[in-house]
Design a protein around this motif. Sequence first.
Motif, PDB file in Angstrom:
ATOM      1  N   ASP A  72     -32.548  10.343  26.110  1.00  9.84           N
ATOM      2  CA  ASP A  72     -31.330   9.909  25.428  1.00  9.84           C
ATOM      3  C   ASP A  72     -31.022  10.758  24.201  1.00  9.84           C
ATOM      4  N   THR A  90     -18.295   3.461  22.795  1.00 10.19           N
ATOM      5  CA  THR A  90     -18.109   3.947  21.432  1.00 10.19           C
ATOM      6  C   THR A  90     -18.702   5.351  21.342  1.00 10.19           C
ATOM      7  N   GLU A  91     -18.090   6.187  20.498  1.00  9.20           N
ATOM      8  CA  GLU A  91     -18.607   7.548  20.255  1.00  9.20           C
ATOM      9  C   GLU A  91     -18.208   7.973  18.853  1.00  9.20           C
ATOM     10  N   ILE A 149     -23.358   9.593  18.023  1.00  4.23           N
ATOM     11  CA  ILE A 149     -23.880   8.868  19.194  1.00  4.23           C
ATOM     12  C   ILE A 149     -22.749   8.669  20.185  1.00  4.23           C
ATOM     13  N   GLU A 167     -22.250   5.725  23.210  1.00  2.00           N
ATOM     14  CA  GLU A 167     -22.867   4.513  23.739  1.00  2.00           C
ATOM     15  C   GLU A 167     -21.944   3.845  24.753  1.00  2.00           C
ATOM     16  N   SER A 199     -21.845   0.332  26.930  1.00  6.87           N
ATOM     17  CA  SER A 199     -22.468  -0.999  27.088  1.00  6.87           C
ATOM     18  C   SER A 199     -21.870  -1.658  28.324  1.00  6.87           C
ATOM     19  N   ARG A 206     -25.968   3.171  28.607  1.00 11.13           N
ATOM     20  CA  ARG A 206     -26.867   4.111  27.937  1.00 11.13           C
ATOM     21  C   ARG A 206     -26.343   4.378  26.541  1.00 11.13           C
ATOM     22  N   LYS A 207     -27.280   4.823  25.668  1.00 10.88           N
ATOM     23  CA  LYS A 207     -26.921   5.264  24.328  1.00 10.88           C
ATOM     24  C   LYS A 207     -27.552   6.644  24.115  1.00 10.88           C
ATOM     25  N   ASP A 242     -28.101   9.971  21.686  1.00  9.26           N
ATOM     26  CA  ASP A 242     -28.125  10.499  20.327  1.00  9.26           C
ATOM     27  C   ASP A 242     -27.833  12.004  20.430  1.00  9.26           C
TER      28      ASP A 242
END
Length: 856
Positions: free
Chosen positions: A224, A248-249, A278, A280, A282, A287-288, A290
């Motif tokens: 990740d 979200t980014e 990041i 992400e 949901s 997945r999230k 980095d």
Amino acid sequence: MTKRKPDPVLSSTDPALRKVSRKISQTRLGLVVERGLRAFWPALSLLAVAVAALAFGLAELPAGVFWGIVLLWALALCATLAIGFRAFHWPSRAEALARVDETLPGRPLTALGDGMALGGDDPATAALWQAHMTRMAERAKAAKAVRPDPDLAPRDPYALRMTAILLLVVALVFGAPARMFNPGAVPGGTAPALAAMGPSWEGWAEPPRYTGQPGLYLNNLKTDTLTLPEGTRFSFRFYGDASAIGFTESVSSPAAVPQSEATTDVSRRDFEAVQNGIVEISANGGRKFDITIAPDNAPEVALTGSVERRADGTMVLPFHASDDYAVTSGQAKIKLDLAAIPRKFGLKIDPEPRETLIFDLPMPYTGSRSDFDGSLVEQAEKHPWANLPVKLELDVTDGRGQTGSSGWQEITLPGRRFFDPLASALIEMRQDLLWNRENGPYVAEILKALNNRATDLIRSTEVRVLLRGVIGRLDQGLETPGVRDELADMLWQMAELVEDGGLSNALERMQRAQERLSEAMRNGASQDEIDKLMQELKEATDDYIRMLAERNKDQGDQPPQDGQQQGQQITGDQLQQMMDEIQRLMKEGLMAEAQELLEQFNRMMENMQVTQGQGEGNQQMQSLRDTLRDQQELSDEAFRDLQNGEQGQGQQGQGQQGQSQGQQNGQGQQSGEGQPGQGNGSSGQSLSERQRALRQELDRQKGLLPDLGSEESDRAQKRLNDAGEAMERAEEALREGDNGRALDNQAEAIQSLRDGMQALNNAQNGEERRQAGQQGEQGEARGGEGGQNGQREVPRDPLGRSAGDGNRVGTDENMLQGENPYGRARDLLDEIRRRQAERDRSADERDYLDRLLDRF
């Protein structure tokens, strides 16, 4: 004679021949495939296209569009099938047998089907026929099935069948063949199918192409934590209920708004990563990530050495460029450094505005572009800024569009340097003209001053003609930049003719090369320029030595008389050693010593005499007679052309008016098309062109005349120069269409040629009398010393050679006899060296051989 029998292969009981029957059947099947492909390849291509279209979702199109396409396809399929059935012919067994038989030597299958028509009752004939059949049967057993050969390329020149096959393969590999039968059975087919799948997502990260890094499918990544280049493109696709998926980014620019294209259950997000953050998702299987963004720095470029100037004026600019990934392009920008230019003479006024000079930097074809060295090689010797102070800046760009610069640096724009004073003056006038068109009157005044002493300053007649043409155009004014650039090209051409020579006399070319080399050493020329001038001096010297050999060829191997042996004797090896020494001193920076040795070389070459035999003098006189005859014929043609022009004009007064108008219109023109004086001779050339060729031939002949050092010789040179100038004026008159003035100048040229030939003949006769008188005096001096018949008996050495006349060392006899005396001399010298190297010889003998080597 023979007669046909039933198929011998089918009727044969031989198992081997029965196998041949199977080969024929296989070949027949191949013929069916071959003819079928030839007849039905368009229909098969249409079927392949239909399968590919259905696999890629053709059935999902609106019903009207889908059935319209199907109807057009069906009509095309029916047409191709009809054409195919019409062209197809079922192959027979006889055709298959003939196809196999063609591959066998002697066509044994055909021979086995033959029978005896006559002679069957003769036992001998029957036995011979049976042996023939047995041999043919053995050959037939080697038969093999022939592969089909559709040969579709001539029938399908645009390779449409290959396109259809490619579409079919791509559809089967990358498409969804199930769509042909159930469009809703695959992902993305219809909304209900997607809804049944539940919320899901797919993501890709694509680094910029110039980085060379591969794209990433985020769903399959095990980690990740990602480090990606700046500018990486993220793409996400969401399936199912969009409201059930959170996203979200924080890696894109805050000012950027992600593009979205959403329906009730499908959405997408595309953005470019420019900062750490990041990403992400949901949802089911979320997945999230980095993300660390590796910065993409701007490229760098710098000069790695001084700007070089080659001998021909070519600019060589070494540089070094580097970038994180790759430099994609680069430029060298050059602008005039007006503050550093001495504002005097033609550069006193402000220059006309010119665009920045831009050259593309060369990029490596192979290897990495992230860090490399290069050299920009460009021709700028004809640019108006050549050899003037300029400012240079190098710029390079990377794949992201970032730019790196070397900054502005002060240099002198390399250009060709002219070391001849006249050529240098012409180039300076050209530069003033290109600097600003307002310098036209100033340049014209300088060129008129040169033209006033053209005979003394300018050796080449062609340069004098061009000079007068430039002056005439300058007097008319410089209305457009095109006229200015045309005159600048003419001045460049004149400077090249002056600098490079074009002289017919080898001695003058050699002296010119010596002067240019000396001027280059005084002006601090580059090593490349000095090497080029040194090479020109060597070539000119070789030409001069070759001229000496050709002029002395008619004298044979006899040595010159005492009165002629006044020039300095020097060998080619000595000349080469002296020039090598001059070049060595220049490379070591000892310019003063090299200059002194060059002057010594110049004096040595000036002391060498060019003797001339009687046969060569007669040949030169005959060449002048031919030139005189050609000039008379050209004058007669010009006179006939003038008569024809006057008859066509009618009245004398109108003819004079037309001639005056023709002179005004022809002033300053370089070609004489449409003018009365431009009739064609037998060779198809105009009169002015033939006059020009005749003048150039006279210039060549003048360069070959010897300098006998007498008043008649000087008078001959002067009268021939007068003839050349009269020819030049006649050429200008013919070009302007003024045949009357041309006839006057041609008559003057003819008279000058006659006077020059008479003076040259007198000079040659005087030289012959002088040489004969010297030989008579020497004979009387020898004859007054007694001996038989008034001659003193000359003592001879033990080898029978004359020991000289008592006043000098040597002999009057010709020692250089035989076919190759110089080759024999080299052989003797090699033999002396070989014997001197033998250590078993006595010391006295080796000492004698050493003295011989030191002497010769």
